[in-house]
Design an enzyme around this catalytic site. Structure first.
Site, mmCIF file in Angstrom:
data_model
loop_
_atom_site.group_PDB
_atom_site.id
_atom_site.type_symbol
_atom_site.label_atom_id
_atom_site.label_comp_id
_atom_site.label_asym_id
_atom_site.label_seq_id
_atom_site.Cartn_x
_atom_site.Cartn_y
_atom_site.Cartn_z
ATOM 1 N N ASP A 87 -14.609 15.827 18.239
ATOM 2 C CA ASP A 87 -13.723 16.864 18.737
ATOM 3 C C ASP A 87 -14.354 18.247 18.582
ATOM 4 O O ASP A 87 -14.980 18.533 17.559
ATOM 5 C CB ASP A 87 -12.435 16.794 17.901
ATOM 6 C CG ASP A 87 -11.416 17.824 18.321
ATOM 7 O OD1 ASP A 87 -10.895 17.691 19.434
ATOM 8 O OD2 ASP A 87 -11.134 18.759 17.541
ATOM 9 N N GLU A 126 -17.164 15.949 22.687
ATOM 10 C CA GLU A 126 -16.314 16.805 23.524
ATOM 11 C C GLU A 126 -17.126 18.061 23.811
ATOM 12 O O GLU A 126 -17.129 19.000 23.034
ATOM 13 C CB GLU A 126 -15.007 17.180 22.822
ATOM 14 C CG GLU A 126 -14.060 17.888 23.805
ATOM 15 C CD GLU A 126 -12.956 18.710 23.165
ATOM 16 O OE1 GLU A 126 -11.990 19.027 23.869
ATOM 17 O OE2 GLU A 126 -13.053 19.067 21.982
ATOM 18 N N HIS A 178 -6.248 14.535 27.659
ATOM 19 C CA HIS A 178 -4.969 15.031 27.149
ATOM 20 C C HIS A 178 -4.881 16.550 27.071
ATOM 21 O O HIS A 178 -3.896 17.079 26.573
ATOM 22 C CB HIS A 178 -4.731 14.418 25.760
ATOM 23 C CG HIS A 178 -5.787 14.862 24.779
ATOM 24 N ND1 HIS A 178 -7.068 14.361 24.789
ATOM 25 C CD2 HIS A 178 -5.755 15.783 23.797
ATOM 26 C CE1 HIS A 178 -7.770 14.970 23.858
ATOM 27 N NE2 HIS A 178 -7.002 15.825 23.228
ATOM 28 N N ASP A 179 -5.926 17.244 27.488
ATOM 29 C CA ASP A 179 -5.936 18.707 27.412
ATOM 30 C C ASP A 179 -5.827 19.390 28.762
ATOM 31 O O ASP A 179 -5.705 20.620 28.818
ATOM 32 C CB ASP A 179 -7.240 19.191 26.753
ATOM 33 C CG ASP A 179 -7.319 18.814 25.286
ATOM 34 O OD1 ASP A 179 -6.265 18.766 24.623
ATOM 35 O OD2 ASP A 179 -8.435 18.562 24.802
ATOM 36 N N ASP A 211 -11.312 9.374 17.024
ATOM 37 C CA ASP A 211 -11.574 10.804 17.146
ATOM 38 C C ASP A 211 -12.094 11.313 15.809
ATOM 39 O O ASP A 211 -11.567 10.929 14.756
ATOM 40 C CB ASP A 211 -10.263 11.527 17.504
ATOM 41 C CG ASP A 211 -10.456 12.577 18.572
ATOM 42 O OD1 ASP A 211 -11.295 13.474 18.366
ATOM 43 O OD2 ASP A 211 -9.765 12.499 19.614
#
Ligand code: GLC
Ligand code: CA
Length: 598
Positions: free
Chosen positions: A246, A319, A382-383, A139
């Protein structure tokens, strides 16, 4: 789009040992073919049909019994990932961090958080992953650092510190010697409240698009660019396969610092979020054009490390939550100035409803409006609440998970999924405020329970703590009660399990030539209950796919131009009837059929 919106949307929708010897042989033949295909020559294009698995390191496998997953835990599970058929794993941040946002608040970009291990553990993970032909993707958080990063500590120490201009500092509105005044404008944090935080010592506000402990970097400062090129080189030299960038659309803000627009409803009234704050249009803080030259720069940096041997092409993933396909297309970069190889197609990923027409539109968009680029399909991370919560009906969840995973793996492009999807892990949010770990849940409880529910420990087996950590250790988030039946050990030998379905779909994706790079052509396009498409490549048999979006049995009749009506089954929902022909494919509730046209 802010977190409240992202999360609220989600929450609203409310091996082989016992398989026949034939399947056994088929599996190993396929595996050998996949391995051969992955060798010489294809290292530069590995990502085009890639299967990428998101690991949330904190929750994957604990090896030192502190209740927190670690790098050695990931290394210990590489054989599992290899057998599943993944080409790359993306790890959410493993760098030193105060863990205010579980690693997305980084205090040192060139080390490993002691909770997760050491640089030596990381090197071993890379070496072991390489042996198995699995790339490790890290990331890369460039929008902000932790407020405990040395750059920010310097920056906030005085107005004339050389690092002052590495972050976004502004005077308050109407500030006086005794009052801080109001924040510079109406910008909001994704985590709620003003995006501006007053600093008493230097008497200015700093900007944070995310949590207060995540000050935004100033991307107008060339030193920031250089710092990140150096960080990327540090990890590329260690052998990483690429990065997932990210919050990349939030790098730049309006230089004039103008207020954002307030979203209005049909009656012209401001739309308010669950905490009673106005919903802003993000026009001054999201998707500003400056992101494109930055990504061209980062891409050129990564390209220096490409090789013809493993890990081959170093891949940049974005992302990219964007308003439409035209904006997504821009993320690949203009001709001659490439940016991301794989910006995530969240258009498709967060439809959050089994709506045939919407899926058809978004798949057509990916096929026709990305200028031939490779889509990166992703449904889960994961969000967002897991697939069960966003697409399930509570009765047919496993079959619905088969439908979603079929769209993921049987469509053209790269596919990304989230740990635990392959066994059907369920969203399990905390029930008491004192148990909440995610800052989003802490702030918005009980209206929004945060993201803990999709970050629970991986369910490996039916022992206490599900094999994630020792039985007598308290895991950082509780293991959901479903682990007794929903776990790898139970599902792996079951030919009808969701796990077997994932493994088989991935095998097809990696071995069937039409799946490798065939076009996606939608079929039966007036049907509102069944989504069907075919994969077509020159000189190889066409493959048809039909997925029933309803709880009622359906029969579809498909026509493949230039082909007859006989079809050979490649994969179908367990227990489903064989079709007599392409003209009459029976589908049970949320049933799936994949067949080769003869
Ligand atoms: C991204 C991450 C999310 C994090 C945020 C701030 O959206 O996926 O988990 O909270 O960025 O870094
Ligand atoms: Ca640990």
């Amino acid at each position: 789009m802010n977190w409240t919106k992202r999360i609220a949307t989600g929450a609203m929708a409310l091996v082989l040992s016992c398989v026949a010897p034939y399947a056994f042989a088929q599996y190993y033949a396929a595996k050998a073919a996949a391995q051969a295909g992955a060798s010489a020559g294809s290292e530069q294009s590995w990502w085009k049909n890639a299967v990428i698995y998101e690991v949330y390191p904190r929750s994957f496998q604990d090896t030192n019994n502190d209740g927190i997953g670690d790098l050695n835990g990931i290394t210990a599970r590489l054989d599992y990932l290899k057998d599943l058929g993944v080409d790359a794993i993306w790890l959410t941040p493993i760098y030193p961090s105060p863990q205010a946002d579980f690693g997305y608040d980084i205090s040192d970009y060139e080390n490993i958080d002691p909770q997760y291990g050491t640089l030596a553990d990381f090197d071993r993970l890379i070496a072991e992953a390489n042996k198995r032909h699995i790339r490790v993707i890290l990331d890369m958080v460039m929008n902000h650092t932790s407020d405990e990063h040395k750059w920010f500590l310097e920056s906030r120490s005085s107005r004339d510190n050389p690092y002052r201009d590495w972050y976004v500092w502004r005077d308050g509105k109407g500030e006086t010697a005794t009052s801080k005044g109001a924040p510079p404008n109406n910008w909001q944090s994704m985590f709620g409240g003003s995006a501006w935080e007053w600093d008493t010592k230097t008497r200015q506000y700093y900007y944070h698009k995310f949590y207060v402990k995540q000050p935004d970097l100033n991307w107008n400062n060339p030193m920031v660019h250089q710092a990140f090129k150096d960080i990327m080189a540090f990890w590329l030299e260690r052998g990483v396969g690429g990065f997932r960038f990210d919050a990349i659309t939030t790098l730049y803000e309006d230089p004039q610092m103008r207020d954002e627009g307030v979203l209005k409803d049909k009656n012209g009234q401001p739309i308010v979020n669950l905490l009673g704050e106005p919903e802003l249009d993000n026009s001054k803080t999201d998707n500003l054009p400056g992101v494109h030259p930055v990504m061209q720069e980062m891409r050129a940096e990564a390209d220096k490390f490409d090789s013809d041997t493993f890990p081959g092409k170093r891949v940049l993933i974005g992302e990219t939550y964007l308003p439409n396909v035209a904006e997504l297309e821009k993320m690949y970069g203009p001709p001659g100035k490439p940016e991301f190889e794989l910006p995530m197609d969240m258009q498709l990923g967060i439809i959050n409803k089994l709506d045939v027409a919407k899926f058809r539109t978004r798949l057509t968009d990916a096929e026709d409006h990305l200028n031939g680029h490779i889509p990166l399909i992703v449904f889960d991370n994961h969000d967002n609440p897991r697939i069960d919560k966003r697409y399930g009906d509570g009765i047919h969840n496993t079959d619905i998970e088969r439908v979603i995973s079929t769209i993921l793996f049987a469509s053209r492009g790269a596919a990304m999924f989230y740990y635990g999807d392959e066994i059907g892990m369920k969203t399990t949010p905390p029930t008491r405020k004192e148990d909440v770990k995610d800052p989003v849940g802490i702030r918005w409880w009980p209206k929004i329970k945060g993201r803990d529910g999709e970050r629970t420990p991986m369910q490996w087996d039916d022992s206490p703590n599900a094999g994630f950590t020792a039985a007598d250790v308290e895991p950082w988030l509780p293991v959901p009660p479903s682990y007794k039946t929903v776990n790898v050990k139970a599902e792996e030998p079951q030919p009808d399990s969701l796990f077997a379905w994932y493994r088989e779909l991935i095998r097809l994706k990696k071995t069937n030539p039409a799946f490798a790079d065939g076009n996606n052509v939608l079929l039966d396009t007036a049907n509102t209950k069944v989504l069907s498409w075919m994969r077509q490549a020159p000189g190889v048999p066409t493959v048809v796919v039909a997925t029933n979006f309803t709880a009622m049995p359906q029969t579809v009749s498909l026509k493949v131009p230039g082909a007859g009506s006989s079809v050979k089954t490649l994969l179908k929902t367990p227990g489903a009837k064989e079709p007599a022909s392409l003209r009459a494919i029976p589908l049970g509730p949320f049933g799936v059929y994949i067949g080769e046209v003869e």
